[in-house]
Motif scaffolding. Structure first.
Motif, short mmCIF file in Angstrom:
data_model
loop_
_atom_site.label_atom_id
_atom_site.label_comp_id
_atom_site.label_asym_id
_atom_site.label_seq_id
_atom_site.Cartn_x
_atom_site.Cartn_y
_atom_site.Cartn_z
N HIS A 192 -8.48 -1.32 17.63
CA HIS A 192 -8.71 -0.70 18.95
C HIS A 192 -7.41 -0.64 19.75
N LYS A 193 -6.56 -1.65 19.59
CA LYS A 193 -5.24 -1.61 20.23
C LYS A 193 -4.41 -0.43 19.69
N MET A 194 -4.68 -0.06 18.43
CA MET A 194 -3.95 1.03 17.78
C MET A 194 -4.60 2.39 18.06
N GLY A 195 -5.70 2.38 18.82
CA GLY A 195 -6.39 3.63 19.13
C GLY A 195 -7.28 4.12 18.01
N LEU A 196 -7.67 3.19 17.11
CA LEU A 196 -8.50 3.54 15.96
C LEU A 196 -9.82 2.77 16.03
N PRO A 197 -10.93 3.37 15.60
CA PRO A 197 -12.20 2.64 15.61
C PRO A 197 -12.23 1.53 14.58
N TYR A 198 -11.57 1.74 13.42
CA TYR A 198 -11.53 0.73 12.36
C TYR A 198 -10.45 1.13 11.36
N ASP A 199 -10.17 0.23 10.43
CA ASP A 199 -9.17 0.46 9.39
C ASP A 199 -9.90 0.90 8.12
N GLU A 200 -9.92 2.21 7.88
CA GLU A 200 -10.71 2.75 6.77
C GLU A 200 -10.24 2.20 5.43
N ASN A 201 -11.20 1.60 4.71
CA ASN A 201 -10.95 0.99 3.39
C ASN A 201 -9.91 -0.13 3.43
N GLY A 202 -9.49 -0.53 4.64
CA GLY A 202 -8.46 -1.56 4.74
C GLY A 202 -7.09 -1.05 4.34
N ASN A 203 -6.89 0.27 4.41
CA ASN A 203 -5.62 0.85 3.95
C ASN A 203 -4.43 0.35 4.76
N LEU A 204 -4.62 0.22 6.09
CA LEU A 204 -3.52 -0.29 6.93
C LEU A 204 -3.23 -1.75 6.58
N ALA A 205 -4.29 -2.54 6.46
CA ALA A 205 -4.12 -3.96 6.13
C ALA A 205 -3.42 -4.12 4.78
N ARG A 206 -3.77 -3.27 3.83
CA ARG A 206 -3.17 -3.36 2.49
C ARG A 206 -1.65 -3.14 2.55
N SER A 207 -1.21 -2.34 3.50
CA SER A 207 0.22 -2.02 3.60
C SER A 207 1.01 -3.08 4.37
N GLY A 208 0.33 -4.07 4.94
CA GLY A 208 1.00 -5.09 5.73
C GLY A 208 1.51 -6.25 4.92
N LYS A 209 2.14 -7.20 5.63
CA LYS A 209 2.68 -8.40 5.01
C LYS A 209 2.04 -9.63 5.66
N LEU A 210 2.08 -10.73 4.95
CA LEU A 210 1.44 -11.96 5.42
C LEU A 210 2.29 -12.66 6.48
N ASP A 211 1.66 -13.00 7.59
CA ASP A 211 2.28 -13.83 8.63
C ASP A 211 1.86 -15.27 8.34
N LEU A 255 -0.78 -8.13 11.09
CA LEU A 255 -1.89 -8.91 11.63
C LEU A 255 -3.17 -8.62 10.87
N LEU A 256 -3.44 -7.35 10.60
CA LEU A 256 -4.64 -6.98 9.83
C LEU A 256 -4.61 -7.61 8.44
N HIS A 257 -3.46 -7.53 7.80
CA HIS A 257 -3.28 -8.10 6.46
C HIS A 257 -3.55 -9.61 6.49
N THR A 258 -2.99 -10.28 7.47
CA THR A 258 -3.11 -11.74 7.58
C THR A 258 -4.53 -12.16 7.90
N LEU A 259 -5.18 -11.41 8.80
CA LEU A 259 -6.55 -11.75 9.19
C LEU A 259 -7.52 -11.62 8.01
N ILE A 260 -7.33 -10.62 7.18
CA ILE A 260 -8.20 -10.49 6.00
C ILE A 260 -7.97 -11.64 5.03
N HIS A 261 -6.71 -12.02 4.80
CA HIS A 261 -6.44 -13.17 3.94
C HIS A 261 -7.09 -14.43 4.51
N HIS A 262 -6.98 -14.58 5.82
CA HIS A 262 -7.60 -15.75 6.48
C HIS A 262 -9.11 -15.74 6.28
#
Length: 360
Positions: A192-211, A255-262
């Motif tokens: 929602h901060k990114m102006g999106l309703p959700y991350d479709e298929n987790g594609n954005l999260a998949r492209s992230g790195k672990l914090d 953040l998305l990537h890390t939250l899914i791992h968590h």
């Protein structure tokens, strides 16, 4: 054999909208069966979403007004859907929308006044499934495990990934269930901060790195060390999780990537702790089951001995509405629909308030 035709209504902590499921439910040869005949999703307007999200902060008078208004809105949406179905239903089962959940203080509240819902829809309504259990010193949650036991007994674990994650399973002939922690709630907070309703298929999260620092802080939250029965909600998320997420300097995709791992590490910890067979099947439902990256990481963390089963999209999205339909049937038959082994209450209960339409 009695066939019940029930409209189940569910609004979850993810605040996506109202889930409506028209179900047939019947008992045959000692086993409960179901068929989801038709479904509908009614997205919340931005105004409605904000109103519901901030209901916890409303004055008593404004909260009471929202309770009535939301009940009428649920009735209007139900009537529209029933008209579209073109056939009679027996009654409506409504979870409502949780605005307050502090069972330790004996408080839980689901918005959506049952009498106004019944009057507006013109149908009998069963709702308010949590209050009685809380009065019996229970958590009032989770409630879906009665459906897991009666409708999905072939699975060793039933995992629901809505705004929060909860799990249920059998242990020593008792159904055990509790809220593990988070699922979509923190992911939606970021998108929602990114102006999106959700991350479709987790594609954005998949492209992230672990914090790694954030992951360690999240995994160290006290809630995860509490024994079951336990439940959590929006208050815990805002008080304990959001400050950690906001303090991170990582990019949103990280953040998305890390939250899914968590999320997946906490789920895997719970499953491994109570897995007693060489091979297990886990049923994954709720919006998180539609996030492919979430499912990939979950299977990775669970390992090869636990199979993640992802059912039809209809069951993924509408399982909770189905279970509240079942709970309403059990309530009207005078049978147990809330389990003390799940909530920690002093006794099992037959929970839910029944309302009949009044006036013209």
């Amino acid at each position: 054999m009695s066939m019940y035709k029930v409209l189940g209504l569910m609004s979850g902590t993810s605040l996506d909208g109202l889930d409506m499921a028209y179900c047939h439910i019947w008992e045959e040869d000692g086993h409960w069966n179901f068929s989801i005949k038709q479904t509908k999703d009614v997205p919340y307007s931005d105004e409605m979403r904000e109103y519901l999200k901030n209901a916890i902060y409303l004055s008593d008078a404004d909260h009471a007004q929202l309770h009535k208004d939301y009940g009428m809105w649920l009735g209007e949406q139900s009537k529209l859907f029933i008209d579209e179905l073109g056939e009679e239903i027996d009654f409506i089962a409504s979870h409502g929308h949780t605005s307050h959940h502090r069972p330790e203080d004996g408080i839980t509240f689901q918005l959506g006044d049952g009498q106004f819902l019944a009057n507006t829809s013109g149908k009998q309504v069963v709702c308010d499934f949590r209050t009685k259990d809380v009065s019996l010193k229970g958590q009032g949650a989770p409630l879906v495990p009665i459906g897991d036991r009666l409708l999905f007994h072939e699975f060793d674990f039933c995992l629901n990934l809505g705004g929060i994650s909860n799990i249920s399973f059998e242990k020593n002939d008792e159904r055990i269930a509790y809220d593990i922690g988070m699922a979509n709630m923190p992911l939606n907070y970021i998108t929602h901060k990114m102006g999106l309703p959700y991350d479709e298929n987790g594609n954005l999260a998949r492209s992230g790195k672990l914090d790694h620092g954030l992951l360690q802080k999240l995994n160290s939250l006290e809630y995860y060390r509490l024994p079951y029965p336990k439940s959590t909600g929006y208050e815990w998320f805002t008080e304990k999780v959001i400050p950690l997420v906001n303090a991170s300097t990582s990019a949103n995709i990280d953040l998305l990537h890390t939250l899914i791992h968590h999320n997946c590490e906490q789920i895997a910890f719970s499953v491994h702790k109570y897995s007693s067979k060489p091979q297990n099947k886990l049923l994954a439902t709720g919006g998180g089951a539609l996030n492919q990256f979430f499912m990939d990481i979950l299977q990775e963390k669970l390992g090869p001995n636990i199979e993640v089963v992802i059912p039809t999209k209809t069951l993924i999205a509408y399982k909770e509405a189905l279970v509240f339909a079942l709970m309403s049937v059990l309530r009207l038959e005078g049978k147990t629909n809330v389990l003390k082994s799940v909530t920690g209450a002093t006794s099992d209960s037959c929970s839910g308030e029944v309302f009949f339409p009044q006036g013209s």
